[in-house]
Each structure stands twice: as C-alpha cells, then as structure tokens.
Design a protein around this motif. Structure first.
Motif, mmCIF file in Angstrom:
data_model
loop_
_atom_site.group_PDB
_atom_site.id
_atom_site.type_symbol
_atom_site.label_atom_id
_atom_site.label_comp_id
_atom_site.label_asym_id
_atom_site.label_seq_id
_atom_site.Cartn_x
_atom_site.Cartn_y
_atom_site.Cartn_z
ATOM 1 N N LEU A 1 -25.358 20.368 -24.158
ATOM 2 C CA LEU A 1 -24.567 21.595 -24.103
ATOM 3 C C LEU A 1 -25.449 22.824 -23.938
ATOM 4 C CD1 LEU A 1 -22.089 20.643 -26.942
ATOM 5 C CD2 LEU A 1 -21.482 20.954 -24.530
ATOM 6 N N ALA A 2 -26.614 22.820 -24.580
ATOM 7 C CA ALA A 2 -27.537 23.949 -24.453
ATOM 8 C C ALA A 2 -27.997 24.107 -23.011
ATOM 9 C CB ALA A 2 -28.738 23.754 -25.379
ATOM 10 N N ALA A 3 -28.258 23.001 -22.343
ATOM 11 C CA ALA A 3 -28.686 23.061 -20.946
ATOM 12 C C ALA A 3 -27.557 23.580 -20.059
ATOM 13 C CB ALA A 3 -29.137 21.682 -20.480
ATOM 14 N N GLU A 4 -26.319 23.150 -20.322
ATOM 15 C CA GLU A 4 -25.189 23.584 -19.499
ATOM 16 C C GLU A 4 -24.916 25.075 -19.659
ATOM 17 O OE1 GLU A 4 -20.338 22.957 -19.098
ATOM 18 O OE2 GLU A 4 -21.554 21.477 -20.179
ATOM 19 N N TYR A 5 -24.941 25.554 -20.902
ATOM 20 C CA TYR A 5 -24.572 26.945 -21.156
ATOM 21 C C TYR A 5 -25.765 27.899 -21.202
ATOM 22 C CZ TYR A 5 -19.919 25.190 -22.319
ATOM 23 O OH TYR A 5 -18.675 24.599 -22.258
ATOM 24 N N ARG A 6 -26.969 27.357 -20.998
ATOM 25 C CA ARG A 6 -28.196 28.180 -21.021
ATOM 26 C C ARG A 6 -28.307 28.945 -22.334
ATOM 27 N NH1 ARG A 6 -27.967 31.820 -15.875
ATOM 28 N NH2 ARG A 6 -30.070 32.365 -16.571
ATOM 29 N N LEU A 7 -28.150 28.199 -23.415
ATOM 30 C CA LEU A 7 -28.238 28.765 -24.754
ATOM 31 C C LEU A 7 -29.273 28.001 -25.571
ATOM 32 C CD1 LEU A 7 -24.439 29.226 -25.530
ATOM 33 C CD2 LEU A 7 -26.121 31.056 -25.277
ATOM 34 N N PRO A 8 -29.853 28.626 -26.607
ATOM 35 C CA PRO A 8 -30.825 27.915 -27.444
ATOM 36 C C PRO A 8 -30.186 26.697 -28.114
ATOM 37 C CG PRO A 8 -30.922 30.288 -27.853
ATOM 38 C CD PRO A 8 -29.721 30.047 -26.994
ATOM 39 N N GLU A 9 -30.935 25.608 -28.137
ATOM 40 C CA GLU A 9 -30.383 24.363 -28.670
ATOM 41 C C GLU A 9 -30.027 24.491 -30.143
ATOM 42 O OE1 GLU A 9 -31.646 19.660 -29.224
ATOM 43 O OE2 GLU A 9 -32.664 20.893 -27.700
ATOM 44 N N ASP A 10 -30.837 25.205 -30.937
ATOM 45 C CA ASP A 10 -30.536 25.330 -32.360
ATOM 46 C C ASP A 10 -29.260 26.138 -32.593
ATOM 47 O OD1 ASP A 10 -31.731 27.683 -31.507
ATOM 48 O OD2 ASP A 10 -32.830 28.010 -33.363
ATOM 49 N N TYR A 11 -28.990 27.101 -31.703
ATOM 50 C CA TYR A 11 -27.743 27.863 -31.809
ATOM 51 C C TYR A 11 -26.544 26.954 -31.527
ATOM 52 C CZ TYR A 11 -23.927 31.011 -30.590
ATOM 53 O OH TYR A 11 -22.705 31.627 -30.522
ATOM 54 N N VAL A 12 -26.645 26.148 -30.477
ATOM 55 C CA VAL A 12 -25.544 25.242 -30.135
ATOM 56 C C VAL A 12 -25.345 24.207 -31.236
ATOM 57 C CG1 VAL A 12 -24.722 23.529 -28.477
ATOM 58 C CG2 VAL A 12 -25.873 25.598 -27.661
ATOM 59 N N ALA A 13 -26.453 23.714 -31.784
ATOM 60 C CA ALA A 13 -26.350 22.732 -32.851
ATOM 61 C C ALA A 13 -25.605 23.297 -34.065
ATOM 62 C CB ALA A 13 -27.741 22.252 -33.273
ATOM 63 N N ALA A 14 -25.892 24.550 -34.396
ATOM 64 C CA ALA A 14 -25.188 25.201 -35.497
ATOM 65 C C ALA A 14 -23.712 25.411 -35.166
ATOM 66 C CB ALA A 14 -25.857 26.521 -35.843
ATOM 67 N N ALA A 15 -23.436 25.740 -33.904
ATOM 68 C CA ALA A 15 -22.043 25.966 -33.490
ATOM 69 C C ALA A 15 -21.232 24.677 -33.510
ATOM 70 C CB ALA A 15 -22.034 26.570 -32.080
ATOM 71 N N LEU A 16 -21.884 23.547 -33.322
ATOM 72 C CA LEU A 16 -21.173 22.269 -33.328
ATOM 73 C C LEU A 16 -20.688 21.869 -34.721
ATOM 74 C CD1 LEU A 16 -23.360 20.166 -30.858
ATOM 75 C CD2 LEU A 16 -20.962 20.816 -30.542
ATOM 76 N N THR A 17 -21.269 22.485 -35.738
ATOM 77 C CA THR A 17 -20.902 22.152 -37.104
ATOM 78 C C THR A 17 -19.951 23.182 -37.660
ATOM 79 O OG1 THR A 17 -23.104 21.170 -37.425
ATOM 80 C CG2 THR A 17 -21.801 21.649 -39.407
ATOM 81 N N PRO A 18 -18.668 22.841 -37.869
ATOM 82 C CA PRO A 18 -17.724 23.814 -38.405
ATOM 83 C C PRO A 18 -18.148 24.270 -39.789
ATOM 84 C CG PRO A 18 -16.588 21.876 -37.553
ATOM 85 C CD PRO A 18 -18.045 21.534 -37.616
ATOM 86 N N PRO A 19 -17.932 25.550 -40.119
ATOM 87 C CA PRO A 19 -18.260 26.019 -41.468
ATOM 88 C C PRO A 19 -17.421 25.312 -42.517
ATOM 89 C CG PRO A 19 -16.948 27.655 -40.294
ATOM 90 C CD PRO A 19 -17.307 26.602 -39.304
ATOM 91 N N PRO A 20 -17.903 25.250 -43.767
ATOM 92 C CA PRO A 20 -17.140 24.562 -44.832
ATOM 93 C C PRO A 20 -15.746 25.156 -44.965
ATOM 94 C CG PRO A 20 -19.359 25.094 -45.576
ATOM 95 C CD PRO A 20 -19.176 25.777 -44.240
ATOM 96 N N GLY A 21 -14.746 24.282 -45.063
ATOM 97 C CA GLY A 21 -13.373 24.749 -45.233
ATOM 98 C C GLY A 21 -12.634 25.016 -43.949
ATOM 99 N N ALA A 22 -13.335 24.918 -42.801
ATOM 100 C CA ALA A 22 -12.666 25.185 -41.519
ATOM 101 C C ALA A 22 -11.763 24.013 -41.156
ATOM 102 C CB ALA A 22 -13.702 25.406 -40.424
ATOM 103 N N ALA A 23 -10.648 24.330 -40.514
ATOM 104 C CA ALA A 23 -9.727 23.269 -40.080
ATOM 105 C C ALA A 23 -10.374 22.455 -38.984
ATOM 106 C CB ALA A 23 -8.431 23.906 -39.592
ATOM 107 N N PRO A 24 -10.206 21.162 -38.952
ATOM 108 C CA PRO A 24 -10.807 20.348 -37.885
ATOM 109 C C PRO A 24 -10.197 20.692 -36.541
ATOM 110 C CG PRO A 24 -9.259 19.060 -39.195
ATOM 111 C CD PRO A 24 -9.418 20.350 -39.904
ATOM 112 N N SER A 25 -11.034 20.662 -35.500
ATOM 113 C CA SER A 25 -10.531 20.989 -34.155
ATOM 114 C C SER A 25 -9.915 19.766 -33.519
ATOM 115 C CB SER A 25 -11.675 21.525 -33.301
ATOM 116 O OG SER A 25 -12.742 20.611 -33.252
#
Length: 328
Positions: free
Chosen positions: A304-328
């Motif tokens: 995903l980082a390669a596709e969106y030209r974003l830092p991998e650690d940022y994408v990795a953090a975005a893939l993990t919903p915050p605690p208490g968030a409803a599942p997508s």
C-alpha cells in the motif's frame, strides 16, 4: 524683599518612536494599499533598498530618506531602530509583503537582540502587501487554486542541501511551487539544479510560467515547460511558477483545478454529484474512505505504501484501527 522664584520647566519627554514595516506590493501605485500609503505619509524617515525607494519616490517629499543596497538588510533594520529610539516614525519598506522574504524577520531579530519587547515604547506595525506569488499568479491566470508553496533559490543565507531537500519534497508531493530569487548574475546554476530535481518527480511537459517585473514598466510574461525551464530568460526580478500534475495552460492562462471534477459533473449548465459522492461531505477517497479501503484490502503495508507513495510506517499505523473503533 525676596524675589519670587522663577519656575524652571523640565525638558519634554522624548516621544516614543515607531517602526512601520511596509509592504509595497508589486510596486505599482494602483496596487499600493491605503494603509501602506498612509504609513508612508505618517513617517518622518523612509528606509529601503534603492529600487524600492524609487517605486514610491513621489510620496517621499520632505522626509529623511535612507537608501541601502541589496545585501544590507540588517543595516536597514539597525537604522530603523536608531531612528525610532530618537522618537522618529520610520517606514521600513519592502516590495511585496514585508513578512514574505521581506524586512519583518531581520527587523525583529535586531529588535529582540536589543532587548525590545512588544510592550516597549517603540511601537512596531507590519503593513501587509501582496507578495510576488500573488501578483504574478494574477497575471497568468489561476495557478494557485490548490495547495502551493514558495521556495527561494538564494543560497546567500541558506545552505544548498537544505534548499535541495525542500525542492525534492515539494516536487514529490505535487505542490504548485513559486520559486523566488531564481537566478542572478552570480547564481546561474541553481535554477538548473531545481529543474533537475523537479524532473525526478514531474512530467517534462509540466506547465511553467515566468513573470518578470510584475506590474512595473518592464513587465514580461512567458510560458514554458519544465523540460525547457533552464533555457528561459530568468533573472533576479523573475518569479517562476511551476504547476502540479493537474495544472494546464489554455488560451494563455495557467490554471490549477481545485478538484471539483472529483465530486461533480457539469453538463448543460447544471451541476450533478458523481456517484458515491455527497455535497458538503469528504470525498469517498478522503480520510475515512481511504482508511476503510486499505483496511479491507488485505494487502501489506509495504504494498500500500508503494501504491500511495506514503511512508510504510505511516500506512502500517493506519492499518491498525484505534482501540474502541468499530470494525470496518
């Protein structure tokens, strides 16, 4: 008989001085703001680069005029402080806006080093004016209607690696960019290096506008492309506007779309919202929609980082919903 004592009056307290950092805009009288004109009229002393003094010469009758050379910015600020300490009202003039590559910064540096504070007797006022970025954009169309930034190519006070990193970052991020101080008699290679950095990230046919001496008698406007930028007639009085990936030139006008085509379709004089989009709401590819898409994709952060030209650690953090968030 004792004679009456003759009262001796105390000398008047010195009048507190004032420094007005005045932006002249592009230099034409038609674009000088009412407050800028009033500030110059109010001033006892006018200090500025010789060219800027000439731009407002007809407004300076009866005033002390202090002319300084191009590289004497600190001297101008020191002169302004000295005159203000004498109780004088000083107009320290800059072209464009005093806070955009202008005299506001060096003046505050000098003031703070002298122990000045905002509640001191010497009053400081910044009188804004249109910067070259705005005025040049107005002459060529609407190139700044999406995200943009300004970078100076002058390495007189900024190390070149710092400038190069900024150029690379904004070229990669697809900003519209205004280049200030692009070239001079002694600095001819910087614009070549800037072109080389931009071509790493932008198409060769990316539109470029070059405006010299905007709204002044020798005004000149030229359009070119990123591929031919270094061959263009560019000097110290030029501002270079480099478009983003969506900028186009049509009928002599440079335009950067705001992004309405991502949400609306206009046909037969009517506006319709594209499927899946809602007026007044974030795009389906906005933050919430994007997070939902990547979390449901099953793909790795690296992919995903390669596709969106974003830092991998940022994408990795975005893939993990915050605690208490409803599942997508």
């Amino acid at each position: 008989m004792l004679s009456a004592a003759i009262p001796v009056s105390s000398p008047p307290a010195p009048t507190a001085g004032k420094i007005m950092l005045v932006g002249l805009g592009p230099g034409s009288q038609a674009h000088l703001t009412a407050r800028a004109r009033a500030a110059i009229a109010e001033a006892d002393t006018v200090i500025g680069y010789v060219t800027y003094i000439r731009l407002v010469a007809e407004l300076l009758e009866g005033k002390e005029i202090i002319r300084k050379s191009m590289t004497e910015e600190l001297d101008r600020a020191l002169e302004a402080l000295e005159r203000a300490r004498q109780g004088r009202k000083v107009a320290l003039i800059s072209s464009g806006d005093a806070g955009v590559y202008g005299m506001a910064g060096p003046t505050f540096e000098v003031l703070f080093q002298a122990g000045w504070t905002p509640d001191a007797e010497i009053e400081v006022e910044i009188v804004p004016g249109a910067s070259a970025l705005n005025t040049c954009a107005a002459l060529v169309g609407a190139p700044l209607t999406h995200d943009f930034c300004a970078i100076s190519l002058s390495d007189l006070l900024t190390p070149w690696p710092t400038i190069a990193r900024r150029l690379d970052a904004v070229a990669y991020a697809d900003f519209v960019v205004a280049l200030y101080n692009p070239k001079s008699g002694r600095r001819a290679q910087q614009i070549v290096e800037a072109q080389r950095i931009f071509l790493r990230h932008r198409r060769a046919d990316t539109p470029v506008a070059i405006v010299k001496s905007a709204y002044r008698p020798k005004q000149h406007i030229a359009f070119t492309t990123l591929e031919h930028l270094a061959e263009a007639d560019i000097g110290m009085l030029s501002t270079v506007l480099i478009g983003n990936s969506n900028t186009f030139v049509r009928d002599g006008l440079m335009v950067t779309p705001r992004g309405y085509a991502n949400k609306y379709e206009v046909a037969a004089g009517e506006r319709a919202t594209l499927g899946g989009e809602q007026a007044g709401r974030s795009l389906s590819t906005g933050l919430a929609g994007w997070l939902e898409t990547i979390r449901a994709s099953g793909r790795s952060a690296a992919e995903l980082a390669a596709e969106y030209r974003l830092p991998e650690d940022y994408v990795a953090a975005a893939l993990t919903p915050p605690p208490g968030a409803a599942p997508s």
